[in-house]
Design a protein around this motif. Structure first.
Motif, PDB file in Angstrom:
ATOM      1  N   ALA A  48      60.519 -12.010  34.723  1.00 31.18           N
ATOM      2  CA  ALA A  48      60.250 -12.679  35.994  1.00 31.18           C
ATOM      3  C   ALA A  48      59.503 -11.758  36.936  1.00 31.18           C
ATOM      4  N   ALA A  49      59.935 -10.508  37.017  1.00 29.87           N
ATOM      5  CA  ALA A  49      59.289  -9.553  37.915  1.00 29.87           C
ATOM      6  C   ALA A  49      57.856  -9.276  37.484  1.00 29.87           C
ATOM      7  N   GLU A  50      57.623  -9.164  36.185  1.00 29.65           N
ATOM      8  CA  GLU A  50      56.275  -8.873  35.698  1.00 29.65           C
ATOM      9  C   GLU A  50      55.336 -10.048  35.959  1.00 29.65           C
ATOM     10  N   LEU A  51      55.839 -11.242  35.750  1.00 25.17           N
ATOM     11  CA  LEU A  51      55.019 -12.423  35.964  1.00 25.17           C
ATOM     12  C   LEU A  51      54.615 -12.555  37.427  1.00 25.17           C
ATOM     13  N   LEU A  52      55.542 -12.205  38.326  1.00 23.08           N
ATOM     14  CA  LEU A  52      55.291 -12.353  39.750  1.00 23.08           C
ATOM     15  C   LEU A  52      54.655 -11.117  40.378  1.00 23.08           C
ATOM     16  N   GLY A  53      54.449 -10.080  39.584  1.00 24.11           N
ATOM     17  CA  GLY A  53      53.906  -8.842  40.116  1.00 24.11           C
ATOM     18  C   GLY A  53      52.470  -8.973  40.579  1.00 24.11           C
ATOM     19  N   LEU A  67      57.530 -27.870  38.418  1.00 24.10           N
ATOM     20  CA  LEU A  67      56.179 -27.956  37.873  1.00 24.10           C
ATOM     21  C   LEU A  67      55.174 -28.273  38.982  1.00 24.10           C
ATOM     22  N   GLU A  68      55.519 -29.207  39.843  1.00 22.97           N
ATOM     23  CA  GLU A  68      54.635 -29.579  40.949  1.00 22.97           C
ATOM     24  C   GLU A  68      54.430 -28.408  41.900  1.00 22.97           C
ATOM     25  N   ARG A  69      55.506 -27.685  42.207  1.00 24.82           N
ATOM     26  CA  ARG A  69      55.401 -26.551  43.136  1.00 24.82           C
ATOM     27  C   ARG A  69      54.495 -25.465  42.568  1.00 24.82           C
ATOM     28  N   VAL A  70      54.678 -25.170  41.287  1.00 26.42           N
ATOM     29  CA  VAL A  70      53.856 -24.139  40.651  1.00 26.42           C
ATOM     30  C   VAL A  70      52.388 -24.566  40.620  1.00 26.42           C
ATOM     31  N   ALA A  71      52.142 -25.812  40.240  1.00 29.41           N
ATOM     32  CA  ALA A  71      50.769 -26.313  40.149  1.00 29.41           C
ATOM     33  C   ALA A  71      50.057 -26.270  41.495  1.00 29.41           C
ATOM     34  N   SER A  72      50.823 -26.402  42.583  1.00 29.68           N
ATOM     35  CA  SER A  72      50.223 -26.384  43.918  1.00 29.68           C
ATOM     36  C   SER A  72      50.134 -24.984  44.503  1.00 29.68           C
ATOM     37  N   GLY A  73      50.483 -23.961  43.689  1.00 34.80           N
ATOM     38  CA  GLY A  73      50.337 -22.578  44.136  1.00 34.80           C
ATOM     39  C   GLY A  73      51.601 -21.934  44.647  1.00 34.80           C
ATOM     40  N   GLY A  74      52.734 -22.623  44.523  1.00 30.27           N
ATOM     41  CA  GLY A  74      54.000 -22.068  44.978  1.00 30.27           C
ATOM     42  C   GLY A  74      54.720 -21.319  43.877  1.00 30.27           C
ATOM     43  N   THR A  75      55.980 -20.978  44.128  1.00 31.75           N
ATOM     44  CA  THR A  75      56.804 -20.297  43.137  1.00 31.75           C
ATOM     45  C   THR A  75      58.030 -21.149  42.827  1.00 31.75           C
ATOM     46  N   ALA A  76      58.573 -20.966  41.641  1.00 37.33           N
ATOM     47  CA  ALA A  76      59.786 -21.684  41.241  1.00 37.33           C
ATOM     48  C   ALA A  76      60.586 -20.777  40.319  1.00 37.33           C
ATOM     49  N   LEU A  77      61.626 -20.163  40.863  1.00 40.86           N
ATOM     50  CA  LEU A  77      62.479 -19.295  40.068  1.00 40.86           C
ATOM     51  C   LEU A  77      63.814 -19.971  39.830  1.00 40.86           C
ATOM     52  N   ASP A  78      64.306 -19.868  38.606  1.00 47.57           N
ATOM     53  CA  ASP A  78      65.583 -20.469  38.265  1.00 47.57           C
ATOM     54  C   ASP A  78      66.691 -19.863  39.120  1.00 47.57           C
ATOM     55  N   PRO A  79      67.571 -20.686  39.670  1.00 46.02           N
ATOM     56  CA  PRO A  79      68.664 -20.148  40.491  1.00 46.02           C
ATOM     57  C   PRO A  79      69.484 -19.081  39.783  1.00 46.02           C
ATOM     58  N   LEU A  97      54.959 -13.012  49.415  1.00 49.36           N
ATOM     59  CA  LEU A  97      55.207 -11.579  49.546  1.00 49.36           C
ATOM     60  C   LEU A  97      56.699 -11.283  49.675  1.00 49.36           C
ATOM     61  N   ALA A  98      57.420 -12.159  50.386  1.00 53.67           N
ATOM     62  CA  ALA A  98      58.860 -11.969  50.525  1.00 53.67           C
ATOM     63  C   ALA A  98      59.555 -12.105  49.173  1.00 53.67           C
ATOM     64  N   VAL A  99      59.134 -13.088  48.389  1.00 53.27           N
ATOM     65  CA  VAL A  99      59.708 -13.271  47.051  1.00 53.27           C
ATOM     66  C   VAL A  99      59.394 -12.063  46.174  1.00 53.27           C
ATOM     67  N   LEU A 100      58.173 -11.541  46.279  1.00 58.98           N
ATOM     68  CA  LEU A 100      57.792 -10.360  45.504  1.00 58.98           C
ATOM     69  C   LEU A 100      58.641  -9.160  45.901  1.00 58.98           C
ATOM     70  N   ALA A 101      58.880  -8.990  47.191  1.00 61.93           N
ATOM     71  CA  ALA A 101      59.731  -7.892  47.651  1.00 61.93           C
ATOM     72  C   ALA A 101      61.130  -8.048  47.073  1.00 61.93           C
TER      73      ALA A 101
END
Length: 214
Positions: free
Chosen positions: A91-96, A120-132, A205-209
């Motif tokens: 997950a960290a590598e993908l979001l790096g 899927l919709e969030r990712v396609a629109s440029g957002g992030t989706a991490l499993d809880p 950026l907050a999610v990456l941090a």
């Protein structure tokens, strides 16, 4: 939405194709091994790619490697990665590197159709989706990070941001007002020393941090 899917399990693969098609999406290519992924993505340049992390021939990280390489060749390619287990390094590598338009879900989440399609919709629109479960795992393992300065409520808000939730959903989940959510997010930005910019970029950026301090 045009989708390229990479999954070696035939049953899950067919189920995903049916699910995506029923939801009105077009599955333009389906592949079952790691070496097939990148050529399919380069050929079809889909709106989003749905990729299993571990694929033949090695069943290690072939899907993830293909996703990272594809994003180098097709900047901004939205990628939703599926995994059987919580593997936080993936997950960290993908979001790096400031990436957006990425998601990491456990395969169990696919069975929750609405959650999967929403991700899927969030990712396609440029957002992030991490499993809880991935987010919870990251939170439990973190020590001595810049996130230590966050209050418990701010950490809850950031956790939901990492899952890709918008302000309205965060407010409903925590039973607080959207104004309170905005205030907490502003505090998160301030405490993580995120530069002023558009709010969407600062959220990434907050999610990456969050991930980079695992």
């Amino acid at each position: 939405m045009r989708v390229v899917m990479a999954e070696d399990n035939a049953l899950l693969r067919e189920g995903l194709v049916l699910l995506l098609t029923s939801a009105g999406h077009e599955v333009v290519a389906v592949v079952g091994s790691g070496p097939e992924v990148l050529p399919a993505l380069l050929r079809h340049r889909p709106d989003v790619a749905v990729l299993d992390v571990r694929m033949p021939p090695g069943f290690r990280d072939e899907g993830l490697r293909a996703a990272l390489e594809a994003r180098e060749k097709i900047p901004g390619l939205p990628v939703l990665v599926l995994s059987q287990y919580v593997e936080e390094s993936y997950a960290a590598e993908l979001l790096g590197g400031g990436a957006s338009g990425v998601g990491y879900l456990l395969k169990d989440r696919v069975g929750r159709v609405d959650e999967f399609l929403d991700a899927l919709e969030r990712v396609a629109s440029g957002g992030t989706a991490l499993d809880p479960e991935v987010v919870t795992e990251l939170m439990s393992r973190r020590r001595d990070s810049p996130l230590d300065s966050l209050t418990p409520r701010e950490r809850e808000v950031l956790k939901l941001m990492a899952e890709g939730r918008d302000n309205t959903t965060i407010a409903d989940t925590l039973v607080i007002t959207e104004r309170s959510v905005s205030k907490h997010i502003g505090n998160v930005f301030l405490k993580l020393s995120l530069p002023p910019s558009d709010s969407g970029h600062r959220r990434v950026l907050a999610v990456l941090a969050y991930l980079n301090n695992a």
